[in-house]
Enzyme design. Sequence first.
Site, PDB file in Angstrom:
ATOM      1  NE  ARG A  72      -3.019  -2.244   3.334  1.00  0.00           N
ATOM      2  CZ  ARG A  72      -4.066  -2.937   2.921  1.00  0.00           C
ATOM      3  NH1 ARG A  72      -4.750  -2.526   1.871  1.00  0.00           N
ATOM      4  NH2 ARG A  72      -4.431  -4.028   3.554  1.00  0.00           N
ATOM      5  CG  ASP A 129     -11.766  -5.919   3.280  1.00  0.00           C
ATOM      6  OD1 ASP A 129     -11.470  -6.821   4.073  1.00  0.00           O
ATOM      7  OD2 ASP A 129     -11.089  -4.879   3.135  1.00  0.00           O
ATOM      8  CD  GLU A 189     -25.566 -18.666  19.335  1.00  0.00           C
ATOM      9  OE1 GLU A 189     -24.355 -18.437  19.090  1.00  0.00           O
ATOM     10  OE2 GLU A 189     -26.109 -19.778  19.139  1.00  0.00           O
ATOM     11  CD  GLU A 224     -10.811  -5.253  10.120  1.00  0.00           C
ATOM     12  OE1 GLU A 224      -9.873  -5.623  10.835  1.00  0.00           O
ATOM     13  OE2 GLU A 224     -10.686  -5.000   8.900  1.00  0.00           O
ATOM     14  NE  ARG A 247     -11.574 -17.343  28.616  1.00  0.00           N
ATOM     15  CZ  ARG A 247     -12.039 -17.161  29.849  1.00  0.00           C
ATOM     16  NH1 ARG A 247     -12.836 -16.147  30.115  1.00  0.00           N
ATOM     17  NH2 ARG A 247     -11.692 -17.984  30.824  1.00  0.00           N
TER      18      ARG A 247
HETATM   19  O1  F6P Z   1      -8.403  -4.947   2.960  1.00  0.00           O
HETATM   20  C1  F6P Z   1      -8.011  -6.200   3.410  1.00  0.00           C
HETATM   21  C2  F6P Z   1      -7.673  -6.161   4.880  1.00  0.00           C
HETATM   22  O2  F6P Z   1      -7.286  -7.463   5.267  1.00  0.00           O
HETATM   23  C3  F6P Z   1      -8.776  -5.628   5.792  1.00  0.00           C
HETATM   24  O3  F6P Z   1      -9.765  -6.581   6.060  1.00  0.00           O
HETATM   25  C4  F6P Z   1      -7.977  -5.223   6.996  1.00  0.00           C
HETATM   26  O4  F6P Z   1      -8.637  -4.219   7.730  1.00  0.00           O
HETATM   27  C5  F6P Z   1      -6.717  -4.693   6.388  1.00  0.00           C
HETATM   28  O5  F6P Z   1      -6.588  -5.291   5.112  1.00  0.00           O
HETATM   29  C6  F6P Z   1      -5.479  -4.955   7.182  1.00  0.00           C
HETATM   30  O6  F6P Z   1      -4.433  -4.314   6.553  1.00  0.00           O
HETATM   31  P1  F6P Z   1      -2.907  -4.587   6.852  1.00  0.00           P
HETATM   32  O7  F6P Z   1      -2.564  -5.934   6.298  1.00  0.00           O
HETATM   33  O8  F6P Z   1      -2.214  -3.478   6.181  1.00  0.00           O
HETATM   34  O9  F6P Z   1      -2.771  -4.597   8.356  1.00  0.00           O
END
Ligand code: F6P
Length: 323
Positions: A72, A129, A189, A224, A247
């Site tokens: 990235r 995603d 659930e 998340e 947990r």
């Molecule tokens: O976009 C794919 C993804 O795995 C997301 O689900 C996650 O939030 C993000 O990339 C994590 O990014 P990195 O690998 O840069 O931590």
Amino acid sequence: MRRIGILTSGGDAPGMNACIRAAVRTALANDLAVIGIRRGYTGLIAGDAVPLDRRAIRNTIHLGGTILETSRNPDFYTREGRLRAAASIERMGLDGIVLIGGEGTFHGASLLAADADTAALVGVPGSIDNDVYGTDYCIGFDTAANCAVEAIDRIRDTARSHERLFFIEVMGRTAGFLALESGIAGGAEELVIPEEEVSIARISERIREGFTIGKKSAIVVVAEGKTPGVSFEIAREVSERLNFESRVVVLGHLQRGGPPTLRDRVLGSLLGVAAVEALTEGRSGCMVGEVGGDLACTPFEDTWQKKKPLDEKLRRIFPFLSE
Ligand code: F6P
């Protein structure tokens, strides 16, 4: 069209190698020379490329990750970075590029096309995603969702044995595709997805009811969202309200690795061929995808500007399946 490049960018996704393999084979069948650009936009800026021939892609269809590596790269979001990339494209003599990635990749591609008169650009959606507009499924989603379901099944065994409440956090960034489908398939659930307001009261009440009617375990699948690790806070609040221990398991990058499923290999292959064929037909500035069983080519701008909705049919059935 004589010479093309292929790159993978953003988060890696299982099935990207199947897509690279298919794109290379299609290019060779059309007498195109083909190179692989390493590490996504980082390699495009630097002109870091490797030859891609039949040998390079042999025995790769079953491999997770991406043989071309990925990144990235914030430099690509500067005009200067993109102009350097355009100069590299010219030096490498590319007439077309297949870009395999997600929203960020196509946003970058739109900006590049606006800044420079460069090679033809065709995208392929690869993201666990599944949040890319213009395709029903992205390469990698199926493998990641199956990984999440397997984790839920395993945790169910121990949850049932101890009569416990678990919160399982899955990836997906600001979209709930992974959470919704793995939640349904894992018999969760409750579900927390970014598309809905979190209600600690509702989650707590439904879990209480479940145990009251004789359930031996409870699993809440948490997407998340914008804040990885959010499930710890949600678990704490629900546990306090119910006065019941819980947990938390954050699946994290486990979901991104491993051999691609049949669906991801087939989708990767289909879209890899489609991308190169789109280039040979003279297309540019769009992403190939599969919509309702048909191939579609969606302009880059739509892929990242339009929000892909969750499947309403699935959203509707979750609440009563989880009772
Ligand atoms: O976009 C794919 C993804 O795995 C997301 O689900 C996650 O939030 C993000 O990339 C994590 O990014 P990195 O690998 O840069 O931590």
